[in-house]
Design a protein around this motif. Structure first.
Motif, short mmCIF file in Angstrom:
data_model
loop_
_atom_site.label_atom_id
_atom_site.label_comp_id
_atom_site.label_asym_id
_atom_site.label_seq_id
_atom_site.Cartn_x
_atom_site.Cartn_y
_atom_site.Cartn_z
N ILE A 1 4.37 7.37 42.98
CA ILE A 1 3.33 6.36 43.15
C ILE A 1 1.99 7.05 42.98
O ILE A 1 1.65 7.97 43.74
CB ILE A 1 3.44 5.67 44.52
N LYS A 2 1.31 6.65 41.95
CA LYS A 2 0.04 7.30 41.66
C LYS A 2 -1.10 6.48 42.24
O LYS A 2 -1.09 5.25 42.23
CB LYS A 2 -0.12 7.42 40.14
N TRP A 3 -2.06 7.19 42.77
CA TRP A 3 -3.23 6.52 43.33
C TRP A 3 -4.05 5.93 42.19
O TRP A 3 -4.36 6.61 41.24
CB TRP A 3 -4.09 7.50 44.12
N GLU A 4 -4.34 4.64 42.34
CA GLU A 4 -5.19 4.03 41.32
C GLU A 4 -6.43 3.51 41.99
O GLU A 4 -6.36 2.75 42.95
CB GLU A 4 -4.44 2.90 40.61
N ARG B 1 -9.51 1.34 42.97
CA ARG B 1 -9.59 -0.11 43.00
C ARG B 1 -10.47 -0.63 41.88
O ARG B 1 -11.51 -0.09 41.55
CB ARG B 1 -10.15 -0.58 44.34
N ASP C 1 -8.94 -9.68 45.85
CA ASP C 1 -8.20 -8.86 46.80
C ASP C 1 -8.64 -9.06 48.24
O ASP C 1 -7.90 -8.76 49.15
CB ASP C 1 -8.38 -7.37 46.44
N SER D 1 -6.29 -10.70 50.44
CA SER D 1 -5.10 -9.93 50.79
C SER D 1 -5.44 -8.78 51.72
O SER D 1 -4.65 -8.39 52.56
CB SER D 1 -4.41 -9.41 49.53
N ILE D 2 -6.67 -8.25 51.55
CA ILE D 2 -7.07 -7.16 52.45
C ILE D 2 -7.12 -7.67 53.88
O ILE D 2 -6.61 -7.02 54.81
CB ILE D 2 -8.44 -6.59 52.02
#
Lengths: 324, 479
Positions: free
Chosen positions: B101-104, B106, B114, B117-118
């Motif tokens: 899982i790579k950090w992407e 935002r 978002d 959802s946050i």
């Protein structure tokens, strides 16, 4: 197939360190019952998910997740993207979120349940010397689950509401490095220790309308002669343990912060990490003599020793069960 | 016919037989060097043509693999053995099911979407104020366990846990299969796999084995580590009793055996203690007396030992005397003023004199030819005189008995005795050597002579005795 109910009966003690292995222990016999390889780097921090299914190991540039239910010696998930050491890792109460802080000066919030991995948040510290961000050494999640307290190498403590980009900064002492922060499980106190061996205690209160936690300095004392490495509140919030490079761990009461017990053993060298049992009666420590140890808090005596690592044990994670 | 020295066959064999089990990566290293030509050979219809003479007869074993004879089983005749081998390799290796899982970072444009959802994600949790009055006494599972096992005797082998090398990746370890001979017959054939760090000693390995064993078989009563020994063992678990147990003090890395048998010794080895012996408490006077007696008895003892040793030495010398030995000595030549270096070889049947080639050929006016005298012709040998560290000694031999060797004797005797002329003529060599060597040679020759009494020797001794009577008179009359 192991059911959830049985999972919760498990008592898990995991240790890791410089020998690139993670070991799981039988707590009452001192036998290592499983060894997992962590070949890429040393283990900086360990944490077990609240459901006791996964073990997270923070290491250089990665957070590796190990399956605690199988016998797979290799990690099953690898979280990438930190350019330097990941120094701390933790979960929120329901295990949906994982937070990690790194020497690249960023805190990352990882969404574990959602498939939409974009739905995560990040926070950046102030630039330290030069333009690079100041490395984060520690992070603690407030029991209210929305505020993270971070400590960096420049001695700044950040209070960050994870829902907003806003933060508040505290500088308890100049020219020090914050090495650990912990918040008491009842949410009333916060402790931080630094590389001078000093401990700072704040009273926490949620007074503001928007739910912001406010900090009132409560106490300052010299806990250790040398750098204090970790501080951990006991689950009943009655005690604080601090570990140090002065080869001791000390237990303090949380009323007046008087020394209750000194956990010391000749030749144990640096004491890197500590973890409490659920009833605050026992505490584990991890030290540079390649051993983890179990101490009786009321007696101050060592009960068990967990030997098997080849190098210093620097990280420890423990999940207990509660019997009513 | 494809042979082991056929490089294509070898490469194919490595490719097919070893690659699936090779974890060292050596096979890949070998295969990296495969040129295009080699690859063509692999897939050509005629496998393993000899690089030099390709018109050899074909080998039946077309895949070159002893492990993976898939064609025979599946009847597929294509040249895809290689890819199948690789597939098999992949299956055996089973890449770890690791999710990356790579950090992407935002995406700002989607931030608004978002936000909802946050807020879903980060739910504020109200902290209940601690109810001090109604505090439940909790007990943790750990405390319960510890309480339950308070009097649990700690495993005596726990100190050896630190030698466990399982899971270690960056330090050298050794893997062993240890057969436990104390188990009942039916369980004995399943060895205990043990991984220990390479710096451990054999006794640490024993301790680690006992630690693992005691956790698996808690019903066995085990003894201290010193009571056990590790023996070299066959793959089937048969302990090789021809060899002693591995030295407990040695590092495990010294031994290259992977199968070992743990055997309980009936008599634990006596621990050698280096403690000073207890002193006998006594008064100063008596201690002095005691000391004397002990010292005198000690002196006697050493004397006895010395005597015994001398006897043994003499015995040994006598035993060794008939054995061939060569010495480097000088022949003393009174007429020619210089001594010639020779090898003097002495054995039970003869004495040989071999000249050593002189470096300075100008000096060598007389050519010394090799001589051999049967031991039966040797009559006498004794030391003559010692000057400094050099000793001269004489070897008397009977010229008549010597046969060919005496015919060309270049050394005319100055010891001609008329009284002996009727009997075989006795001649002699004078040798010079270091004192020790001379003594050794003389004693060696005399020991041999004592073992065998030849008529020649008897005659010489008799003549010498007669000469003793005649003494100077006969000498004078001669001159």
């Amino acid at each position: 197939m192991v059911t959830d109910g049985q999972d919760n009966e498990q008592i898990i003690l995991a240790t890791g360190g410089y020998d690139h292995t993670i070991k799981l222990w039988q707590t009452h016999t001192g036998m290592c019952h499983r060894t997992m390889q962590h070949s890429e780097s040393q283990v900086n921090a360990l944490e077990i998910t609240p459901d006791k299914k996964l073990l997270a190991a923070a290491s250089y540039q990665h957070i590796n997740m190990y399956d605690l239910l199988s016998n797979n010696p290799n990690s099953i998930v690898n979280y990438e993207g930190t350019s330097k050491n990941v120094t701390c890792v933790g979960f929120n109460d329901d295990g949906r979120l994982m937070y990690s802080g790194g020497e690249d000066g960023r805190v990352r919030i990882w969404d574990l349940r959602s498939k939409n991995i974009n739905c995560s948040n990040t926070f950046e510290t102030l630039p330290g010397s030069g333009s690079s961000l100041s490395p984060i050494n520690c992070a603690a999640l407030h029991p209210n689950q929305i505020e993270l307290f971070l400590g960096d190498q420049n001695g700044i403590i950040y209070r960050w509401d994870v829902r907003t980009p806003l933060n508040q900064q505290f500088i308890p002492e100049n020219d020090v490095t914050i090495l650990d922060i912990d918040i008491s499980p009842d949410g009333t106190q916060m402790a931080s220790v630094n590389n001078k061996g000093n401990a700072y205690i704040w009273n926490l209160s949620s007074t503001d309308i928007d739910g912001k936690t406010s900090l009132q300095p409560r106490h300052k004392f010299t806990a250790h002669k040398r750098a204090a490495l970790k501080c951990k509140y006991s689950p009943d919030s009655c005690f604080l343990i601090t570990t140090s490079a002065d080869q001791t761990a000390k237990i303090w009461d949380t009323e007046d912060y008087n020394l209750q017990k000194e956990l010391k053993q000749d030749s144990q060298r640096w004491v890197w990490d500590a973890a409490w049992s659920a009833d605050s009666q026992y505490v584990f420590t991890a030290s540079s003599d390649s051993c983890a140890k179990l101490w009786n808090v009321s007696k101050g005596t060592m009960e068990r020793e967990y030997a098997g690592h080849q190098k210093a044990v620097t990280a420890l994670a423990f999940r207990d069960t509660v019997i009513n | 016919m494809a042979l082991y020295d056929n490089k294509y066959w070898l490469l194919s064999h490595i490719r097919n037989s070893f690659i699936s089990t090779d974890d060292t990566g050596m096979c890949e290293v070998v295969m990296v060097g495969e040129s295009k030509q080699v690859k063509e050979k692999f897939f050509s219809q005629e496998p393993f043509a000899d690089p030099d003479e390709s018109d050899e007869e074909e080998d039946d074993d077309e895949t070159g693999s002893y492990d993976l004879q898939m064609d025979a089983y599946f009847g597929i005749r294509d040249r895809g053995a290689t890819s199948r081998a690789e597939k098999l390799e992949n299956n055996t290796k089973k890449p770890p099911k690791m999710k990356h899982i790579k950090w992407e970072p935002r995406n700002n444009s989607t931030e608004d979407n978002d936000n909802g959802s946050i807020n879903d994600l980060f739910v504020k949790k109200e902290i209940k104020p601690p109810d001090k009055t109604n505090k439940k006494v909790v007990k943790s599972g750990l405390s319960a366990l510890i309480e339950k096992f308070t009097h649990l005797p700690l495993n005596p082998y726990m100190e050896f846990a630190k030698f466990d090398g399982s899971g270690q990746v960056n330090i050298p370890t050794r893997k062993y299969r240890i057969f436990l001979t104390m188990l009942p017959e039916e369980q004995r054939h399943y060895p205990l796999p043990i991984v220990c760090i390479a710096t451990a000693k054999i006794q640490d390995l024993v301790g680690l084995t006992l630690l693992k064993f005691s956790t698996n078989h808690s019903d066995f009563v085990l003894k201290p580590v010193a009571n056990y020994g590790l023996y070299i063992t066959e793959e089937d678990g048969e302990v090789d009793s021809d060899f002693p147990n591995l030295d407990p003090k040695e590092c495990v890395a010294k031994f290259g055996f992977n199968c070992l048998g743990l055997v309980e010794h009936k008599d634990p080895p006596k621990m050698v203690s280096f403690d000073t012996p207890e002193e006998i408490p006594s008064s100063p006077d008596s201690s002095g007396g005691k000391k004397r007696t002990t010292s005198s008895s000690k002196a006697e003892e050493t004397k006895q030992i010395k005597n015994d040793k001398e006897i043994m030495d003499g015995h040994n010398r006598a035993m060794e005397a008939p054995l061939y030995k060569s010495y480097r000595v000088h022949i003393v030549n009174k007429l020619r003023w210089w001594n010639m270096e020779v090898h003097l070889g002495i054995s039970s049947d003869k004495i040989e004199i071999d000249p050593i080639a002189q470096k300075n050929t100008k000096l060598q006016l007389v050519k010394q030819s090799p001589m051999s005298h049967p031991m039966d012709t040797i009559a006498f040998c004794e030391e003559l005189e010692t000057r400094g560290n050099k000793t001269t000694f004489v070897v008397v031999y009977a010229a008549g008995f010597g046969g060919k060797s005496s015919e060309r004797n270049p050394y005319p005797s100055s010891f001609n005795m008329p009284s002996l002329q009727t009997s075989p003529s006795f001649k002699h060599y004078d040798f010079e050597a270091e004192k020790d060597i001379a003594e050794e040679i003389v004693s060696k020759i005399n020991l041999i002579l004592n073992l065998r009494t030849s008529p020649c020797r008897r005659e010489y001794l008799a003549a010498k005795e007669r000469k003793h009577f005649m003494k100077r008179k006969s000498f004078r009359s001669l001159k």
